[in-house]
Design a protein around this motif. Structure first.
Motif, PDB file in Angstrom:
ATOM      1  N   THR A   1       0.851  -1.188   0.000  1.00  0.00           N
ATOM      2  CA  THR A   1       0.000   0.000   0.000  1.00  0.00           C
ATOM      3  C   THR A   1       0.890   1.243   0.000  1.00  0.00           C
ATOM      4  N   LEU A   2       0.612   2.144  -0.924  1.00  0.00           N
ATOM      5  CA  LEU A   2       1.388   3.375  -1.025  1.00  0.00           C
ATOM      6  C   LEU A   2       1.055   4.303   0.131  1.00  0.00           C
ATOM      7  N   ARG A   3       2.092   4.825   0.750  1.00  0.00           N
ATOM      8  CA  ARG A   3       1.948   5.840   1.794  1.00  0.00           C
ATOM      9  C   ARG A   3       2.622   7.111   1.300  1.00  0.00           C
ATOM     10  N   HIS A   4       2.023   8.238   1.640  1.00  0.00           N
ATOM     11  CA  HIS A   4       2.575   9.525   1.234  1.00  0.00           C
ATOM     12  C   HIS A   4       2.733  10.383   2.472  1.00  0.00           C
ATOM     13  N   ASP A   5       3.940  10.891   2.669  1.00  0.00           N
ATOM     14  CA  ASP A   5       4.239  11.781   3.791  1.00  0.00           C
ATOM     15  C   ASP A   5       4.681  13.121   3.209  1.00  0.00           C
ATOM     16  N   PRO A   6       3.710  14.043   2.950  1.00  0.00           N
ATOM     17  CA  PRO A   6       4.076  15.330   2.343  1.00  0.00           C
ATOM     18  C   PRO A   6       5.068  16.137   3.176  1.00  0.00           C
ATOM     19  N   ALA A   7       5.013  16.029   4.498  1.00  0.00           N
ATOM     20  CA  ALA A   7       5.935  16.790   5.354  1.00  0.00           C
ATOM     21  C   ALA A   7       7.382  16.362   5.117  1.00  0.00           C
ATOM     22  N   ARG A   8       7.596  15.059   4.869  1.00  0.00           N
ATOM     23  CA  ARG A   8       8.943  14.547   4.597  1.00  0.00           C
ATOM     24  C   ARG A   8       9.235  14.486   3.106  1.00  0.00           C
ATOM     25  N   GLN A   9       8.220  14.807   2.271  1.00  0.00           N
ATOM     26  CA  GLN A   9       8.337  14.728   0.822  1.00  0.00           C
ATOM     27  C   GLN A   9       8.824  13.334   0.413  1.00  0.00           C
ATOM     28  N   ARG A  10       8.009  12.342   0.829  1.00  0.00           N
ATOM     29  CA  ARG A  10       8.389  10.947   0.615  1.00  0.00           C
ATOM     30  C   ARG A  10       7.147  10.087   0.370  1.00  0.00           C
ATOM     31  N   PHE A  11       7.281   9.209  -0.616  1.00  0.00           N
ATOM     32  CA  PHE A  11       6.330   8.127  -0.833  1.00  0.00           C
ATOM     33  C   PHE A  11       7.009   6.862  -0.352  1.00  0.00           C
ATOM     34  N   SER A  12       6.225   5.910   0.190  1.00  0.00           N
ATOM     35  CA  SER A  12       6.864   4.693   0.686  1.00  0.00           C
ATOM     36  C   SER A  12       5.911   3.508   0.674  1.00  0.00           C
ATOM     37  N   PHE A  13       6.536   2.334   0.749  1.00  0.00           N
ATOM     38  CA  PHE A  13       5.873   1.063   1.014  1.00  0.00           C
ATOM     39  C   PHE A  13       6.454   0.551   2.321  1.00  0.00           C
ATOM     40  N   ASP A  14       5.616   0.059   3.210  1.00  0.00           N
ATOM     41  CA  ASP A  14       6.070  -0.611   4.420  1.00  0.00           C
ATOM     42  C   ASP A  14       6.317  -2.068   4.047  1.00  0.00           C
ATOM     43  N   LEU A  15       7.567  -2.518   4.167  1.00  0.00           N
ATOM     44  CA  LEU A  15       7.949  -3.879   3.779  1.00  0.00           C
ATOM     45  C   LEU A  15       7.937  -4.848   4.949  1.00  0.00           C
ATOM     46  N   GLY A  16       7.644  -4.335   6.144  1.00  0.00           N
ATOM     47  CA  GLY A  16       7.671  -5.167   7.343  1.00  0.00           C
ATOM     48  C   GLY A  16       8.998  -5.060   8.061  1.00  0.00           C
ATOM     49  N   ASP A  17       9.022  -5.440   9.307  1.00  0.00           N
ATOM     50  CA  ASP A  17      10.234  -5.397  10.137  1.00  0.00           C
ATOM     51  C   ASP A  17      10.872  -4.013  10.153  1.00  0.00           C
ATOM     52  N   GLY A  18      10.048  -2.967  10.038  1.00  0.00           N
ATOM     53  CA  GLY A  18      10.566  -1.604  10.075  1.00  0.00           C
ATOM     54  C   GLY A  18      11.278  -1.163   8.808  1.00  0.00           C
ATOM     55  N   LYS A  19      11.235  -1.974   7.775  1.00  0.00           N
ATOM     56  CA  LYS A  19      11.906  -1.645   6.506  1.00  0.00           C
ATOM     57  C   LYS A  19      10.924  -0.967   5.559  1.00  0.00           C
TER      58      LYS A  19
END
Length: 96
Positions: free
Chosen positions: A5-23
């Motif tokens: 699932t795509l996550r967007h953090d505009p404050a950090r200017q970052r898109f991410s996927f949570d891969l598990g285990d904090g990665k």
């Protein structure tokens, strides 16, 4: 096949996927007006070669298109991805 699932953090200017285990797999950007300068794509080494960067790039480009924004592909991975997938070229700032 969508795995994350795509996550967007505009404050950090970052898109991410949570891969598990904090990665996380990430795409960092800098927003200037209606253009996102895509600066860096990163996938933890133990997750490389699984298509995660491509899945993340596809999800980010779809989100950018849905928001009516443009991109400046400054990350070499994303620039190569767009060369191989011309259906995304219309998002590149300065192109029609």
């Amino acid at each position: 096949m969508k795995r994350y699932t795509l996550r967007h953090d505009p404050a950090r200017q970052r898109f991410s996927f949570d891969l598990g285990d904090g990665k996380q797999a990430v795409i960092d950007y800098l927003r200037r007006g209606d253009t996102l300068h895509l600066l860096h794509t990163g996938v933890p080494s133990r997750f490389e070669g699984q298509g995660i960067a491509a899945e993340l790039t596809e999800a980010v480009l779809a989100e950018i298109r849905a928001q009516g924004l443009r991109i400046a592909p400054e990350c070499s991975y994303i620039a190569r991805y767009i060369e191989r997938h011309p259906e995304w070229r219309q998002l590149v700032a300065g192109r029609s």
